[in-house]
Design a protein around this motif. Structure first.
Motif, mmCIF file in Angstrom:
data_model
loop_
_atom_site.group_PDB
_atom_site.id
_atom_site.type_symbol
_atom_site.label_atom_id
_atom_site.label_comp_id
_atom_site.label_asym_id
_atom_site.label_seq_id
_atom_site.Cartn_x
_atom_site.Cartn_y
_atom_site.Cartn_z
ATOM 1 N N ALA A 76 0.466 -0.949 0.262
ATOM 2 C CA ALA A 76 0.254 0.305 0.334
ATOM 3 C C ALA A 76 1.022 0.934 -0.522
ATOM 4 N N GLY A 77 0.789 2.275 -1.110
ATOM 5 C CA GLY A 77 1.307 3.129 -1.469
ATOM 6 C C GLY A 77 2.715 3.392 -0.585
ATOM 7 N N GLY A 78 3.666 2.067 -0.927
ATOM 8 C CA GLY A 78 4.890 2.313 -0.536
ATOM 9 C C GLY A 78 5.623 1.044 0.426
ATOM 10 N N SER A 79 4.177 0.875 1.152
ATOM 11 C CA SER A 79 4.314 0.388 2.729
ATOM 12 C C SER A 79 3.512 -1.078 2.089
ATOM 13 N N LYS A 90 -5.202 -14.463 18.838
ATOM 14 C CA LYS A 90 -4.966 -12.876 18.188
ATOM 15 C C LYS A 90 -4.438 -13.245 16.746
ATOM 16 N N MET A 91 -4.437 -11.144 16.037
ATOM 17 C CA MET A 91 -3.807 -11.412 14.823
ATOM 18 C C MET A 91 -2.100 -10.638 14.822
ATOM 19 N N ASP A 92 -1.359 -11.056 14.831
ATOM 20 C CA ASP A 92 -0.144 -10.152 14.693
ATOM 21 C C ASP A 92 -0.011 -8.971 13.711
ATOM 22 N N ILE A 93 0.559 -7.967 13.767
ATOM 23 C CA ILE A 93 0.249 -7.079 12.137
ATOM 24 C C ILE A 93 1.860 -6.590 11.860
ATOM 25 N N LEU A 94 1.626 -6.346 10.640
ATOM 26 C CA LEU A 94 3.395 -5.320 10.964
ATOM 27 C C LEU A 94 3.222 -4.416 9.458
ATOM 28 N N TRP A 95 4.097 -3.484 10.209
ATOM 29 C CA TRP A 95 3.892 -2.488 8.839
ATOM 30 C C TRP A 95 4.821 -2.265 8.211
ATOM 31 N N GLN A 96 5.895 -1.821 7.291
ATOM 32 C CA GLN A 96 6.976 -1.805 6.796
ATOM 33 C C GLN A 96 7.395 -1.317 5.567
ATOM 34 N N LYS A 97 8.358 -0.185 6.276
ATOM 35 C CA LYS A 97 7.968 0.898 4.928
ATOM 36 C C LYS A 97 9.712 1.025 4.814
ATOM 37 N N GLY A 98 10.312 1.283 4.085
ATOM 38 C CA GLY A 98 11.630 1.327 4.201
ATOM 39 C C GLY A 98 12.283 0.532 4.909
ATOM 40 N N ARG A 99 13.216 1.357 5.932
ATOM 41 C CA ARG A 99 14.133 0.762 7.414
ATOM 42 C C ARG A 99 12.934 1.157 8.327
ATOM 43 N N ARG A 100 11.353 2.109 8.428
ATOM 44 C CA ARG A 100 10.939 1.799 9.298
ATOM 45 C C ARG A 100 9.705 0.925 9.346
#
Length: 109
Positions: A76-79, A90-100
């Motif tokens: 999504a938009g570079g992420s 439960k659900m694990d969620i991970l957001w990544q964008k570059g090194r963030r």
């Protein structure tokens, strides 16, 4: 949003992702996150990802992710957003964008 019941041929671990989830991400649980898994197949999952924190106005995106090794990966938009079911339901969620990156845990309901 309409949540579609997963077909009978969808593996149980993926089918359990179906529904509405809410919880937190970020350091010190600073970000509010909601995920609505609208449809699940053996190869893809469509979901709405909503996010907000003290510095970011609420935003939502409808994404379709590919299933790989028990995880769902969507762009999504570079992420990149990755979701997966945990052994505790439960659900694990991970957001990544570059090194963030930011991660969190969501509960159904």
């Amino acid at each position: 949003m309409k949540i579609a019941k997963p077909a009978k041929d969808v593996p149980a671990a993926l089918a359990k992702l179906s529904g509405k989830w809410s919880g937190w991400m970020c350091d010190k649980k600073a970000c509010d996150v909601k995920v609505a898994v609208e449809s699940v197949s053996a190869s893809s999952v469509t979901f709405v990802y909503a996010f907000a924190d003290a510095k970011t106005a609420p935003t939502a995106s409808r994404l379709t992710g590919k299933v790989s090794g028990g995880e769902v990966v969507a762009k999504a938009g570079g992420s990149t957003i990755t979701i997966r079911l945990r052994p505790d339901g439960k659900m694990d969620i991970l957001w990544q964008k570059g090194r963030r990156w930011a991660s969190g845990i969501l509960a159904k309901g």
